[in-house]
Design an enzyme around this catalytic site. Structure first.
Site, mmCIF file in Angstrom:
data_model
loop_
_atom_site.group_PDB
_atom_site.id
_atom_site.type_symbol
_atom_site.label_atom_id
_atom_site.label_comp_id
_atom_site.label_asym_id
_atom_site.label_seq_id
_atom_site.Cartn_x
_atom_site.Cartn_y
_atom_site.Cartn_z
ATOM 1 N N ARG A 242 52.255 150.413 -58.236
ATOM 2 C CA ARG A 242 51.199 149.725 -57.228
ATOM 3 C C ARG A 242 51.026 148.249 -58.156
ATOM 4 N NH1 ARG A 242 50.860 153.047 -54.170
ATOM 5 N NH2 ARG A 242 49.090 153.988 -53.601
ATOM 6 N N GLU A 271 47.819 143.095 -51.338
ATOM 7 C CA GLU A 271 48.528 143.245 -50.117
ATOM 8 C C GLU A 271 47.735 142.901 -48.804
ATOM 9 O OE1 GLU A 271 50.451 146.947 -50.211
ATOM 10 O OE2 GLU A 271 51.293 146.435 -52.277
ATOM 11 N N HIS A 289 55.835 147.064 -49.091
ATOM 12 C CA HIS A 289 55.412 148.447 -49.344
ATOM 13 C C HIS A 289 56.056 149.482 -48.428
ATOM 14 C CE1 HIS A 289 51.934 150.713 -51.545
ATOM 15 N NE2 HIS A 289 52.522 151.309 -51.186
#
Lengths: 325, 313
Positions: A242, A271, A289
């Protein structure tokens, strides 16, 4: 038998509008799905209150936050089925308080994430993305005219978090001749890698770090300036966990100033915002991601979610429940 | 040994140049505009040639250097050296095996993942700001895909061992079956391509293996198959490859080598199902230095009458 048990079970799906891979699985398995993103006129709160008050199960996709207010608008909520391994976007305190069970995707897409971690590491130290750009721009006009990369064989790789994904990464790196060690809350029995009780000593003894742990209060910014200084000017960090595991502002400074050599990142603190200073750096590979984004993984994720929903509605044991204590 | 003329064919490593300069009279072939005059001038002092994957010692050069005793190649590939003539004339030949095996194999796997998972495109996607408008598309899983290797020598074997850790079934083609090998053998490259998701070229370049990946092989590999070339450009029929990719008959290609380096067909620049690298298979600081040490070590051994470190001829 109650009348309600003859109706297809209702499931509330909380997902970004474009992320629709699970919809077909839900209808194929006779669930009635309510979608929070279809509540165009109502506020989310009104939608939940008026449509979802009796909902017992929520399916969570795309890391859309599930905060305390969301949960409090669902008085009948008993389970949150996360279509991801990470569950830091769910208010864990509220779930603990309400006795709501959380399940995640378990090992559904671990292989793809591990593949990407290895791919990012090789791409950073062998400069694959930068050099591909160089060739495509037509700049390769003289032979032997590019900066060299670095060898992977016999390099020391420290894995932060030796869970299912960390173990898959370690297994993949073994035939590359990497010397693997790890940091975890506790040492894992029967594991052939050296254990380090804290990330600082792991960084001191390793060339590269790969972050594979979950994001918790404890692991937030676990990679801070001190860890990066300790890793050193030839150090590389790969993050497929993360964004919040790394102090992103400090990381940018460390890269710009040569405190560490390079990074390969699939995740970021905010993000899809990515610090623009990274765009000008050559020793950096950036991924949106995408570690779990293959057809096979999405299929596996859906199967795990469906299996858990079926088990839940039939009072059967669940897979991959998350420990909230 | 400072009077011994060593002809270096092209720039390949400044570390190697320095090490050679310390020990020999280093002559840099690329600095002279008139090559034939240069050779005429130095023909009696050149006793060694240092070549690489781009330029070695062909028949013409060997005939122009009557005092040539040894060709030491800064590569493991020998396709730029006329081995037959060297054998006939008693000229020794050395290369740089083993020290570059791992780097080339690492790069092969890196190329597979970069291609299947579109890493270069992902990187461009983020850098261009497109991620703010939406997620990237789905890519292709690597783990579990079948890998077909052409040539199971040192490099092919190293690639197989790495791919096994990704649960990939391994197939191979070789001139003969390898006895103690657990991988599945296919007697032709077309059969190998038909039965593999990922085809990797890892054999030496010779007259037999030129264009070993031809149109037939590419069609057998198909629109879901991908080609990885870490061997030599001429292993692949490059014109056919460009057609197969632009027409969608081949799923993708990751290429570290090309038929006429540094020329790369421009049709490839706009394709998202290719990865293009400028011959960096052995391109790490550590390995290039190790290769250079082997070149210098072989030359020193030869000129002091000792056994060569890595002789080929």
């Amino acid at each position: 038998m109650e009348e309600s048990s003859l109706l297809p079970p209702v499931v509330l799906v909380h997902r970004p509008p474009a992320l629709d891979f699970i919809d077909e699985h839900l209808s194929r398995h006779s669930f009635t799905a309510l979608y929070t993103h279809t509540s165009l006129e109502d506020s989310l709160q009104d939608f939940l209150s008026s449509h979802a008050a009796s909902v017992r199960a929520v399916v969570s996709l795309g890391r859309l936050p599930i905060p305390a207010e969301f949960i409090s608008n669902l008085p009948s909520l008993e389970i949150v089925v996360c279509a991801s391994v990470g569950f830091d976007h769910v208010d864990l305190d509220e779930c603990r308080r309400r006795g709501v069970v959380i399940t995640n995707a378990g090992d559904a897409y671990g292989e793809d994430v591990a593949d990407l971690a290895v791919g990012l590491l090789i791409s950073v130290i062998r400069r694959i993305a930068a050099v591909d750009r160089y060739v495509r721009s037509g700049q390769w006009t003289r032979l032997w005219d590019y900066p060299l990369g670095f060898k992977l064989n016999r390099k020391k790789v420290g894995i932060v978090g030796l869970g299912s994904i960390g173990s898959l990464v370690a297994k993949r790196l073994e035939p590359f001749g990497c010397i693997i060690s790890y940091n975890s809350r506790n040492p894992k029995p029967d594991v052939p890698y050296a254990y380090y009780s804290n990330i600082l000593s792991l960084a001191a003894d390793n060339d590269f770090l790969i972050l594979c742990c979950s994001l918790t209060d404890e692991t937030h910014h676990i990679v801070n300036r001190e860890v990066m200084e300790t890793l050193g000017k030839n150090g590389v960090i790969i993050n497929i966990g993360r964004g919040g595991l790394i102090d992103e502002k400090e990381m940018v400074k460390c890269l710009v100033n040569g405190v560490i050599w390079g990074v390969g990142l699939d995740v970021f603190e905010n993000e899809p915002e990515v610090p623009e200073e990274l765009f000008g750096l050559e020793n950096v590979v950036l991924s949106p991601h995408a570690a779990g984004m293959t057809a096979e993984s999405l299929n596996n994720i859906s199967e795990v979610a469906i299996a858990n929903l079926k088990a839940f509605f039939a009072d059967q044991p669940l897979m991959f429940t998350v420990q909230l204590d | 040994m400072e009077s011994i003329g060593v002809l270096m064919m092209c720039p390949m490593s400044s570390y190697l140049e320095n090490e050679l300069q310390k020990r020999f009279n280093l002559l840099r072939f690329w600095t002279s505009p008139e090559k034939s005059v240069f050779l005429e001038t130095h023909r009696n002092s050149i006793r060694a040639v240092v070549g690489n994957a781009f330029a070695g010692a062909d028949a013409q050069l060997i005939n122009d250097l009557p005092k040539l005793e040894i060709v030491s190649s800064f590569s493991v590939g020998l396709d730029k050296i006329d081995l037959g003539i060297c054998k006939d004339k008693g000229i020794r030949v050395t290369n740089t095996p083993d020290v570059l095996t791992e780097d080339v194999a690492d790069l092969a796997i890196g190329l597979i993942i970069a291609l299947l998972r579109r890493l270069c495109e992902c990187d461009r996607y983020v850098r261009s700001g497109k991620w703010k408008q939406g997620d990237f598309k789905l890519t292709t899983k690597f783990s579990g895909k079948s890998v077909g290797i052409i040539g199971l020598g040192r490099i092919g074997t190293a690639i197989a061992k790495r791919a096994e850790a990704f649960s990939c079934p391994i197939n191979y083609y070789s001139r003969t079956v390898k006895p103690d090998v657990a991988y599945k053998y296919y007697p032709t490259v077309v059969d190998l391509a038909k039965n593999s998701d990922i085809l990797v070229v890892a054999c030496p370049l010779s007259d037999e293996t030129r264009h070993i990946v031809n149109r037939q092989v590419m069609d057998a590999l198909g629109p879901k198959g991908v080609l990885i070339n870490i061997g030599r450009g001429p292993h692949v029929d490059e014109q056919e490859l460009v057609k197969a990719l632009t027409e969608g008959r081949l799923g993708g290609a990751a290429l570290d080598v090309f038929e006429k380096e540094p020329h790369v067909p421009e049709e490839l620049f706009g394709l998202e199902n290719v990865v293009l690298l400028p011959h960096v298979g052995s391109g790490t600081v550590e390995t290039r230095n190790a290769m250079a040490d082997l070149v210098v070590g072989n030359l020193e051994a030869h000129f002091s009458g000792k056994s060569l470190l890595t002789p080929v001829v």
